[in-house]
Design a protein around this motif. Structure first.
Motif, PDB file in Angstrom:
ATOM      1  N   GLN A 204       7.273 -17.483  49.943  1.00 47.28           N
ATOM      2  CA  GLN A 204       7.163 -18.172  48.656  1.00 47.28           C
ATOM      3  C   GLN A 204       5.714 -18.309  48.210  1.00 47.28           C
ATOM      4  OE1 GLN A 204       9.674 -21.691  47.821  1.00 47.28           O
ATOM      5  NE2 GLN A 204      10.320 -21.510  49.946  1.00 47.28           N
ATOM      6  N   LEU A 205       4.853 -18.684  49.147  1.00 51.60           N
ATOM      7  CA  LEU A 205       3.464 -18.953  48.795  1.00 51.60           C
ATOM      8  C   LEU A 205       2.706 -17.664  48.478  1.00 51.60           C
ATOM      9  CD1 LEU A 205       2.858 -21.723  51.460  1.00 51.60           C
ATOM     10  CD2 LEU A 205       2.882 -22.055  48.974  1.00 51.60           C
ATOM     11  N   ALA A 206       3.058 -16.563  49.148  1.00 58.87           N
ATOM     12  CA  ALA A 206       2.437 -15.278  48.823  1.00 58.87           C
ATOM     13  C   ALA A 206       2.888 -14.782  47.459  1.00 58.87           C
ATOM     14  CB  ALA A 206       2.772 -14.248  49.906  1.00 58.87           C
ATOM     15  N   LYS A 207       4.175 -14.956  47.159  1.00 59.06           N
ATOM     16  CA  LYS A 207       4.672 -14.563  45.838  1.00 59.06           C
ATOM     17  C   LYS A 207       4.042 -15.419  44.744  1.00 59.06           C
ATOM     18  CE  LYS A 207       6.931 -11.790  44.988  1.00 59.06           C
ATOM     19  NZ  LYS A 207       6.565 -10.353  44.753  1.00 59.06           N
ATOM     20  N   ARG A 208       3.801 -16.692  45.056  1.00 61.39           N
ATOM     21  CA  ARG A 208       3.123 -17.560  44.096  1.00 61.39           C
ATOM     22  C   ARG A 208       1.746 -17.006  43.747  1.00 61.39           C
ATOM     23  NH1 ARG A 208      -0.881 -20.698  44.234  1.00 61.39           N
ATOM     24  NH2 ARG A 208      -1.120 -22.261  42.583  1.00 61.39           N
ATOM     25  N   ARG A 209       1.101 -16.355  44.713  1.00 57.37           N
ATOM     26  CA  ARG A 209      -0.217 -15.752  44.488  1.00 57.37           C
ATOM     27  C   ARG A 209      -0.126 -14.387  43.818  1.00 57.37           C
ATOM     28  NH1 ARG A 209      -4.551 -17.469  48.374  1.00 57.37           N
ATOM     29  NH2 ARG A 209      -3.930 -19.532  49.138  1.00 57.37           N
TER      30      ARG A 209
END
Length: 357
Positions: A204-209
């Motif tokens: 999730q956090l990588a996709k947020r970036r």
């Protein structure tokens, strides 16, 4: 109060659910929290079984039930400092502040909060030093817990207590990995252990970036991880070179280590970054140093977290930019069942303990 005491390193028999644990008293700068929920994490299990001891050379699963005979108490904590027993574990905490110590604004009473799991107050904010909530001090596996006020964060959102309790350890670990590796929009990231708490958070956090995510997990987890945001899922235990080309990935986010370590370096581009915060598949790996220096790779060991990590997580929650994946809850007295399920690796996402009120 009711809670779980860890009475030594070893198997499940070292976890004692009791009703005679003294309620902690907040000191200066501290708050007392009525705990509502607490997540289950690798670090709690690793501490119980003594996995951090250099005498242990295999993955967590091989000693998750009974502990390790080879573990030495002198270095069996993540910090390498002997543990004090009994200890209330629990790195993840969500609850409400019910009282405050000196020098804390009493208006904080009633706030719904989460606690930063890597505490810096107790080490005077020295660089690369911290305590883990539930390791060097008592944590959230009890009805009440105390914590430094400045590391206890009010969160305003519509999430349940259980959802908030899934955040501190897994999501801060994942965000710290991405932060240290400086993952940016448009980059290709490979994430190991992707179906676990840290791995699913990292997706999730990588996709947020804005990154492209290749997730490594069991074949039966693919559908769930794609729904979570992964762009492709690589089957754990199979060669990743069957799907990814050599020199095609910008950053590797690793919580597994073990036999798959070598191929992670193969798929990294020249100048690629490797960030690690776990070794669930085994801590001893084979490194060809030529891969490191001839490809100009950068390695990041990620335990310490800059203050901005947890502050960012709270802002992501309040802006609705992430959403936790909680798959099952348990009453606190069923902690052994919860840890057994965690060790089975059958679930995708977080397991959370509900604390009796």
């Amino acid at each position: 109060m009711s809670g779980v005491f860890l009475v030594g390193h070893g198997g499940f028999e070292k976890l004692e659910y009791r009703h005679d644990i003294p309620v902690p008293k907040p000191g200066p700068g501290e708050v007392l929290i009525r705990v509502a929920a607490a997540g289950v994490n690798n670090t709690d299990i690793n501490t119980r079984i003594g996995w951090y001891s250099k005498g242990v050379t295999s993955g967590t699963e091989s000693g998750g039930t009974q502990g390790f005979v080879s573990a030495q108490d002198a270095d069996a904590s993540w910090s390498g400092v002997p543990m004090s027993f009994p200890r209330v574990q629990g790195a993840d905490c969500c609850g409400r502040i019910v009282s405050v110590g000196d020098d804390v604004n009493p208006e904080r009473i009633g706030e719904r909060v989460i606690v930063r799991n890597m505490l810096r107050s107790y080490v005077d904010y020295r660089p690369f030093e911290c305590w883990t909530f539930g390791s060097e001090c008592d944590g959230a596996f009890a009805q009440y817990a105390k914590a430094p006020s400045r590391e206890t964060y009010k969160v305003e959102c519509d999430w349940s207590d259980v959802e908030l309790a899934s955040i501190p350890c897994a999501y801060s670990t994942a965000e710290a990995l991405l932060h240290r590796a400086d993952v940016r929009k448009g980059e290709h990231v490979i994430i190991t252990g992707a179906s676990g708490g840290v791995g699913s958070a990292a997706i999730q956090l990588a996709k947020r970036r804005g990154a492209f995510v290749s997730a490594v997990a069991g074949r039966d987890k693919a559908k769930q991880l794609l729904a979570l945001g992964a762009d492709q899922v690589l089957t754990r235990g199979e060669s990743i070179l069957g799907t990814l080309d050599k020199n095609s990935v910008d950053a590797a986010i690793d919580v597994a280590a073990g036999p798959g370590f070598r191929e992670l370096l193969d798929v990294l581009k020249k100048g690629g970054r490797y960030a690690v915060a776990g070794a669930i598949a085994g801590p001893i790996v084979e490194l060809d140093v030529r891969s490191l220096y001839l490809k100009d790779l950068t390695f990041f060991g990620c335990t310490f977290q800059d203050d901005v990590i947890f502050e960012n997580l709270v802002s992501y929650i309040e802006r609705g930019e992430i959403r936790p994946l909680v798959v099952k809850t348990y009453p606190l007295q069923d902690i052994v069942e919860a840890q057994m399920d965690f060790l089975s690796k059958k679930a995708t996402g977080k397991l959370v303990l509900v604390i009796p009120q």
